[in-house]
Design a protein around this motif. Structure first.
Motif, PDB file in Angstrom:
ATOM      1  N   THR A 123       0.915  -1.373   0.453  1.00 16.33           N
ATOM      2  CA  THR A 123      -0.052   0.219  -0.096  1.00 16.33           C
ATOM      3  C   THR A 123       0.977   1.063   0.113  1.00 16.33           C
ATOM      4  O   THR A 123       0.402   2.260  -0.612  1.00 16.33           O
ATOM      5  N   THR A 124       1.985   0.811   0.807  1.00 16.56           N
ATOM      6  CA  THR A 124       2.894   2.784   1.230  1.00 16.56           C
ATOM      7  C   THR A 124       3.606   2.194  -0.150  1.00 16.56           C
ATOM      8  O   THR A 124       3.751   3.032  -0.358  1.00 16.56           O
ATOM      9  N   THR A 125       4.294   1.400  -1.230  1.00 13.32           N
ATOM     10  CA  THR A 125       4.729   1.923  -2.234  1.00 13.32           C
ATOM     11  C   THR A 125       3.568   1.936  -3.093  1.00 13.32           C
ATOM     12  O   THR A 125       3.857   3.212  -4.084  1.00 13.32           O
ATOM     13  N   PHE A 126       2.786   2.037  -3.623  1.00 15.25           N
ATOM     14  CA  PHE A 126       1.886   2.357  -4.176  1.00 15.25           C
ATOM     15  C   PHE A 126       1.399   4.342  -4.599  1.00 15.25           C
ATOM     16  O   PHE A 126       1.430   4.738  -5.497  1.00 15.25           O
ATOM     17  N   VAL A 127       1.414   4.493  -2.803  1.00 15.40           N
ATOM     18  CA  VAL A 127       0.935   5.807  -2.782  1.00 15.40           C
ATOM     19  C   VAL A 127       2.305   6.532  -2.837  1.00 15.40           C
ATOM     20  O   VAL A 127       1.616   8.341  -3.622  1.00 15.40           O
ATOM     21  N   ILE A 128       2.854   6.058  -2.554  1.00  8.73           N
ATOM     22  CA  ILE A 128       4.531   7.296  -2.543  1.00  8.73           C
ATOM     23  C   ILE A 128       4.358   7.076  -5.096  1.00  8.73           C
ATOM     24  O   ILE A 128       4.803   8.129  -4.601  1.00  8.73           O
ATOM     25  N   ALA A 129       4.316   5.617  -4.894  1.00  8.94           N
ATOM     26  CA  ALA A 129       4.369   5.892  -6.413  1.00  8.94           C
ATOM     27  C   ALA A 129       3.657   7.145  -6.998  1.00  8.94           C
ATOM     28  O   ALA A 129       3.860   8.003  -7.936  1.00  8.94           O
ATOM     29  N   LEU A 185       1.792   9.654  -5.417  1.00  7.05           N
ATOM     30  CA  LEU A 185       1.921  11.365  -5.054  1.00  7.05           C
ATOM     31  C   LEU A 185       3.586  11.616  -6.007  1.00  7.05           C
ATOM     32  O   LEU A 185       3.784  12.358  -6.257  1.00  7.05           O
ATOM     33  N   ALA A 186       4.331  10.884  -6.501  1.00  4.49           N
ATOM     34  CA  ALA A 186       6.080  10.813  -6.890  1.00  4.49           C
ATOM     35  C   ALA A 186       5.413  11.797  -8.132  1.00  4.49           C
ATOM     36  O   ALA A 186       5.654  12.541  -8.912  1.00  4.49           O
ATOM     37  N   SER A 187       4.248  10.702  -9.056  1.00  2.00           N
ATOM     38  CA  SER A 187       4.101  11.179 -10.286  1.00  2.00           C
ATOM     39  C   SER A 187       3.452  12.222 -10.426  1.00  2.00           C
ATOM     40  O   SER A 187       3.721  12.842 -11.180  1.00  2.00           O
ATOM     41  N   VAL A 188       2.400  12.738  -8.797  1.00  2.00           N
ATOM     42  CA  VAL A 188       1.699  13.867  -9.165  1.00  2.00           C
ATOM     43  C   VAL A 188       2.600  14.903  -8.689  1.00  2.00           C
ATOM     44  O   VAL A 188       2.728  16.344  -9.530  1.00  2.00           O
ATOM     45  N   ALA A 189       3.707  14.526  -8.497  1.00  5.89           N
ATOM     46  CA  ALA A 189       4.200  15.999  -7.938  1.00  5.89           C
ATOM     47  C   ALA A 189       5.635  16.004  -8.351  1.00  5.89           C
ATOM     48  O   ALA A 189       6.529  17.432  -8.828  1.00  5.89           O
ATOM     49  N   ASP A 210       4.948  14.625 -12.888  1.00  6.06           N
ATOM     50  CA  ASP A 210       4.883  14.723 -13.540  1.00  6.06           C
ATOM     51  C   ASP A 210       3.887  13.854 -14.403  1.00  6.06           C
ATOM     52  O   ASP A 210       4.285  12.444 -14.134  1.00  6.06           O
ATOM     53  N   VAL A 211       2.541  14.211 -13.997  1.00  2.00           N
ATOM     54  CA  VAL A 211       1.402  13.062 -13.933  1.00  2.00           C
ATOM     55  C   VAL A 211       2.213  12.274 -15.138  1.00  2.00           C
ATOM     56  O   VAL A 211       1.892  11.262 -15.343  1.00  2.00           O
ATOM     57  N   ALA A 212       2.461  12.924 -16.349  1.00  2.38           N
ATOM     58  CA  ALA A 212       2.601  11.347 -17.822  1.00  2.38           C
ATOM     59  C   ALA A 212       4.170  10.164 -16.716  1.00  2.38           C
ATOM     60  O   ALA A 212       3.874   9.217 -17.974  1.00  2.38           O
ATOM     61  N   ILE A 213       4.711  10.611 -15.923  1.00  2.00           N
ATOM     62  CA  ILE A 213       5.192   9.121 -15.444  1.00  2.00           C
ATOM     63  C   ILE A 213       4.530   8.383 -14.149  1.00  2.00           C
ATOM     64  O   ILE A 213       4.727   7.063 -13.788  1.00  2.00           O
ATOM     65  N   LEU A 214       2.815   8.367 -14.390  1.00  2.00           N
ATOM     66  CA  LEU A 214       2.575   7.488 -13.246  1.00  2.00           C
ATOM     67  C   LEU A 214       2.230   6.067 -13.453  1.00  2.00           C
ATOM     68  O   LEU A 214       2.405   5.350 -12.986  1.00  2.00           O
ATOM     69  N   THR A 219       5.607   4.481 -12.419  1.00  2.00           N
ATOM     70  CA  THR A 219       5.773   4.562 -11.478  1.00  2.00           C
ATOM     71  C   THR A 219       5.123   3.539 -10.577  1.00  2.00           C
ATOM     72  O   THR A 219       5.689   3.091  -9.356  1.00  2.00           O
ATOM     73  N   LEU A 220       4.126   3.272 -11.105  1.00  2.00           N
ATOM     74  CA  LEU A 220       3.131   2.399 -10.533  1.00  2.00           C
ATOM     75  C   LEU A 220       3.249   1.271 -11.036  1.00  2.00           C
ATOM     76  O   LEU A 220       3.383  -0.105 -10.835  1.00  2.00           O
ATOM     77  N   ALA A 221       4.463   0.913 -12.482  1.00  2.00           N
ATOM     78  CA  ALA A 221       4.925  -0.490 -12.985  1.00  2.00           C
ATOM     79  C   ALA A 221       5.872  -0.507 -11.884  1.00  2.00           C
ATOM     80  O   ALA A 221       6.422  -1.673 -11.663  1.00  2.00           O
ATOM     81  N   LEU A 222       6.566  -0.304 -11.435  1.00  2.00           N
ATOM     82  CA  LEU A 222       7.717   0.193 -10.844  1.00  2.00           C
ATOM     83  C   LEU A 222       7.800  -0.466  -9.306  1.00  2.00           C
ATOM     84  O   LEU A 222       7.807  -1.304  -8.661  1.00  2.00           O
ATOM     85  N   ALA A 223       6.023   0.197  -8.919  1.00  2.00           N
ATOM     86  CA  ALA A 223       6.073  -0.512  -7.278  1.00  2.00           C
ATOM     87  C   ALA A 223       5.616  -1.794  -7.187  1.00  2.00           C
ATOM     88  O   ALA A 223       5.237  -2.565  -6.132  1.00  2.00           O
ATOM     89  N   ALA A 224       4.172  -1.442  -8.910  1.00  2.00           N
ATOM     90  CA  ALA A 224       3.836  -3.412  -8.757  1.00  2.00           C
ATOM     91  C   ALA A 224       5.083  -4.262  -8.928  1.00  2.00           C
ATOM     92  O   ALA A 224       4.915  -5.621  -8.121  1.00  2.00           O
ATOM     93  N   GLY A 225       5.897  -3.945  -9.236  1.00  2.00           N
ATOM     94  CA  GLY A 225       7.755  -4.799  -9.504  1.00  2.00           C
ATOM     95  C   GLY A 225       8.460  -5.224  -8.482  1.00  2.00           C
ATOM     96  O   GLY A 225       8.592  -6.365  -7.559  1.00  2.00           O
ATOM     97  N   ALA A 226       8.500  -4.335  -7.732  1.00  2.00           N
ATOM     98  CA  ALA A 226       9.100  -4.291  -6.076  1.00  2.00           C
ATOM     99  C   ALA A 226       7.733  -4.889  -5.204  1.00  2.00           C
ATOM    100  O   ALA A 226       8.655  -6.097  -4.272  1.00  2.00           O
TER     101      ALA A 226
END
Length: 229
Positions: free
Chosen positions: A122-128, A130-134, A136-140, A143-150
């Protein structure tokens, strides 16, 4: 019967899951006689026993071999986690796959680890997010793929830590019922040979009478050779 004889009979009954009448012991003079009596009772029990009981006795034998304790007392209500350590539970589950002829109910991670993994995911996806929003939304998507991989990596890394039986197989009785329902109908029940019975009987007699089990043979006499009272 003397006290030694009574104790041997009780231990034999508990170990082999059979019942021996007092009059049946009157003709038991040697270890070979007792082996033959045990074999006859096992044969009768195999015919008459219900599948669940037979499965439980087979399971109990496997657990005793795992723990190297042929006198280990196991009840149907005994919890697996209370009797076996983590390594032994994994070994038993590996054997269950062969016994059942299909995959046994999967072992689970400890409850605290499951909670930590859930919190981490949960924390990993939330951070991913928030980081994308902060940034560039285009990288969402990235970041979500990286969170899923982790998250997946953590799941894979912790697979060796699976050691807790599921609720449907938490006790030895529950496992036996599953074995009875799946394996007994398709596999022959385990029938001990005379040599297997003698091998299992030696430590029982030796422990009861305080003698050297390696010297116990079929022709060993209980009274004359072992001094049974």
């Amino acid at each position: 019967m003397g006290l030694d004889a009574v104790e041997i009979v009780m231990n034999v009954e508990d170990h082999f899951g059979i019942s021996i009448r007092n009059d049946e012991t009157e003709c038991v003079l040697t270890v070979g006689d007792l082996v033959a009596l045990i074999q006859s009772r096992i044969d009768a029990a195999q015919i008459a026993a219900c599948p669940t009981l037979t499965s439980f006795l087979r399971l109990r034998s496997s657990v005793r071999e795992l723990t190297n304790d042929l006198m280990l007392r196991i009840r149907t209500g005994t919890r697996v986690v209370d009797m076996l350590n983590r390594t032994q539970r994994r070994q038993l589950w590996a054997q269950l796959d062969d016994i059942l002829g299909t995959a046994a109910p999967g072992l689970r991670r400890p409850a605290i680890l499951r909670k930590l993994l859930g919190f981490s995911a949960t924390t990993t996806f939330v951070i991913a997010f928030l980081a994308s929003v902060a940034i560039d939304v285009a990288i969402l998507p990235l970041t979500l793929a990286l969170a899923a991989g982790a998250t997946l990596a953590l799941q894979i890394i912790t697979i060796p830590l699976r050691s807790i039986p599921p609720d449907t197989a938490a006790t030895f009785g529950a496992i036996a019922r599953r074995m009875a329902g799946i394996s007994v109908a398709t596999k022959q029940l385990h029938l001990r040979t005379d040599e297997e019975i003698l091998h299992e009987l030696r430590p029982i007699v030796a422990a009861t009478l305080g003698t050297d089990g390696s010297k116990i043979t079929r022709t060993t006499r209980f009274i004359e050779d072992l001094g049974m009272g």
